[in-house]
Design a protein around this motif. Structure first.
Motif, mmCIF file in Angstrom:
data_model
loop_
_atom_site.group_PDB
_atom_site.id
_atom_site.type_symbol
_atom_site.label_atom_id
_atom_site.label_comp_id
_atom_site.label_asym_id
_atom_site.label_seq_id
_atom_site.Cartn_x
_atom_site.Cartn_y
_atom_site.Cartn_z
ATOM 1 N N ALA A 12 20.130 49.001 67.570
ATOM 2 C CA ALA A 12 21.069 50.102 67.810
ATOM 3 C C ALA A 12 20.769 51.302 66.913
ATOM 4 O O ALA A 12 20.948 52.450 67.324
ATOM 5 N N LEU A 13 20.312 51.041 65.714
ATOM 6 C CA LEU A 13 20.010 52.148 64.784
ATOM 7 C C LEU A 13 18.630 52.749 65.032
ATOM 8 O O LEU A 13 18.410 53.924 64.755
ATOM 9 N N SER A 14 17.699 51.968 65.534
ATOM 10 C CA SER A 14 16.336 52.478 65.695
ATOM 11 C C SER A 14 16.248 53.555 66.766
ATOM 12 O O SER A 14 15.470 54.504 66.647
ATOM 13 N N VAL A 15 17.035 53.464 67.799
ATOM 14 C CA VAL A 15 16.993 54.459 68.880
ATOM 15 C C VAL A 15 17.456 55.828 68.382
ATOM 16 O O VAL A 15 16.751 56.825 68.551
ATOM 17 N N PRO A 16 18.633 55.949 67.752
ATOM 18 C CA PRO A 16 19.043 57.275 67.264
ATOM 19 C C PRO A 16 18.101 57.825 66.185
ATOM 20 O O PRO A 16 17.824 59.032 66.160
ATOM 21 N N VAL A 17 17.614 56.947 65.324
ATOM 22 C CA VAL A 17 16.688 57.402 64.282
ATOM 23 C C VAL A 17 15.401 57.913 64.923
ATOM 24 O O VAL A 17 14.866 58.959 64.544
ATOM 25 N N GLY A 18 14.902 57.232 65.943
ATOM 26 C CA GLY A 18 13.690 57.673 66.642
ATOM 27 C C GLY A 18 13.894 59.015 67.315
ATOM 28 O O GLY A 18 13.026 59.900 67.256
ATOM 29 N N ILE A 19 15.048 59.205 67.938
ATOM 30 C CA ILE A 19 15.347 60.488 68.590
ATOM 31 C C ILE A 19 15.443 61.592 67.542
ATOM 32 O O ILE A 19 14.903 62.684 67.717
ATOM 33 N N LEU A 20 16.121 61.309 66.440
ATOM 34 C CA LEU A 20 16.266 62.287 65.368
ATOM 35 C C LEU A 20 14.907 62.692 64.788
ATOM 36 O O LEU A 20 14.645 63.877 64.572
ATOM 37 N N ASN A 22 12.012 62.599 66.350
ATOM 38 C CA ASN A 22 11.312 63.398 67.356
ATOM 39 C C ASN A 22 11.863 64.816 67.441
ATOM 40 O O ASN A 22 11.124 65.761 67.710
ATOM 41 N N VAL A 23 13.155 64.990 67.237
ATOM 42 C CA VAL A 23 13.750 66.320 67.277
ATOM 43 C C VAL A 23 13.374 67.112 66.023
ATOM 44 O O VAL A 23 13.090 68.313 66.092
ATOM 45 N N LEU A 24 13.358 66.457 64.874
ATOM 46 C CA LEU A 24 13.100 67.154 63.607
ATOM 47 C C LEU A 24 11.625 67.424 63.338
ATOM 48 O O LEU A 24 11.305 68.330 62.562
ATOM 49 N N THR A 25 10.727 66.682 63.935
ATOM 50 C CA THR A 25 9.301 66.839 63.647
ATOM 51 C C THR A 25 8.790 68.260 63.902
ATOM 52 O O THR A 25 8.151 68.847 63.028
ATOM 53 N N PRO A 26 9.038 68.885 65.056
ATOM 54 C CA PRO A 26 8.544 70.259 65.253
ATOM 55 C C PRO A 26 9.131 71.251 64.242
ATOM 56 O O PRO A 26 8.429 72.137 63.763
ATOM 57 N N LEU A 27 10.408 71.073 63.914
ATOM 58 C CA LEU A 27 11.034 71.947 62.923
ATOM 59 C C LEU A 27 10.355 71.806 61.563
ATOM 60 O O LEU A 27 10.038 72.805 60.903
ATOM 61 N N LEU A 28 10.093 70.572 61.171
ATOM 62 C CA LEU A 28 9.418 70.339 59.888
ATOM 63 C C LEU A 28 7.991 70.875 59.902
ATOM 64 O O LEU A 28 7.509 71.408 58.904
ATOM 65 N N GLN A 29 7.301 70.757 61.033
ATOM 66 C CA GLN A 29 5.943 71.286 61.136
ATOM 67 C C GLN A 29 5.933 72.812 61.009
ATOM 68 O O GLN A 29 5.088 73.376 60.313
ATOM 69 N N ARG A 30 6.872 73.487 61.674
ATOM 70 C CA ARG A 30 6.964 74.950 61.566
ATOM 71 C C ARG A 30 7.261 75.377 60.128
ATOM 72 O O ARG A 30 6.668 76.314 59.617
ATOM 73 N N THR A 31 8.186 74.672 59.489
ATOM 74 C CA THR A 31 8.540 74.990 58.108
ATOM 75 C C THR A 31 7.332 74.793 57.197
ATOM 76 O O THR A 31 7.065 75.631 56.327
#
Length: 146
Positions: A12-20, A22-31
């Motif tokens: 149950a925790l792995s799915v939201p963490v995986g989505i989070l 994936n959402v944060l990776t492009p933001l972190l790459q741009r930063t």
């Protein structure tokens, strides 16, 4: 049953963490790219300023000697100050043999390490600048000889 609960909780925790992630990776790459570009630009500006200063010191060897003398005096003063600050507590810590003595020795060690880092930074900066000024002088000497 306990092992089964851990499995379902992990799933149950792995799915939201995986989505989070994936959402944060492009933001972190741009930063990271923005930060890297800014650091690269700052390094270029700093390098240009260093080259100008080295050229100026190569043109004026008496100024280079004066600057290096000031660096030597700064390093000597920092070492003397660190010795004065740590000498008294060192003797006190030597007399005290409990936890307070250990704490005093730890503080003395931290002060000595910080002083060593400061001394090395001062020496590195001026030795690098002197080397660059010397290289400029050597290049000019080769050009004049040719």
């Amino acid at each position: 049953m306990e092992g089964n609960t851990g499995f379902w909780l992990g799933l149950a925790l792995s799915v939201p963490v995986g989505i989070l992630v994936n959402v944060l990776t492009p933001l972190l790459q741009r930063t990271a790219r923005r930060y890297s570009a800014r650091r690269r630009e700052e390094a270029q500006i700093r390098g240009a300023a260093e080259r100008r200063e080295a050229k100026h010191l190569a043109d004026h060897p008496e100024k280079l000697n004066r600057v290096l003398l000031v660096a030597i005096l700064r390093v000597t003063a920092l070492n003397a100050l660190a010795t004065m600050v740590t000498a008294g507590p060192f003797w006190i810590a030597d007399i005290i043999s409990d936890t307070l003595g250990i704490a005093i020795n730890l503080v003395i060690g931290v002060i000595n390490v910080v002083t060593a880092v400061l001394v090395l930074n001062i020496a590195r900066r001026w030795l690098t600048l002197a080397r660059k000024a010397d290289n400029i002088s050597d290049i000019r000497g080769d050009d004049e000889a040719a």
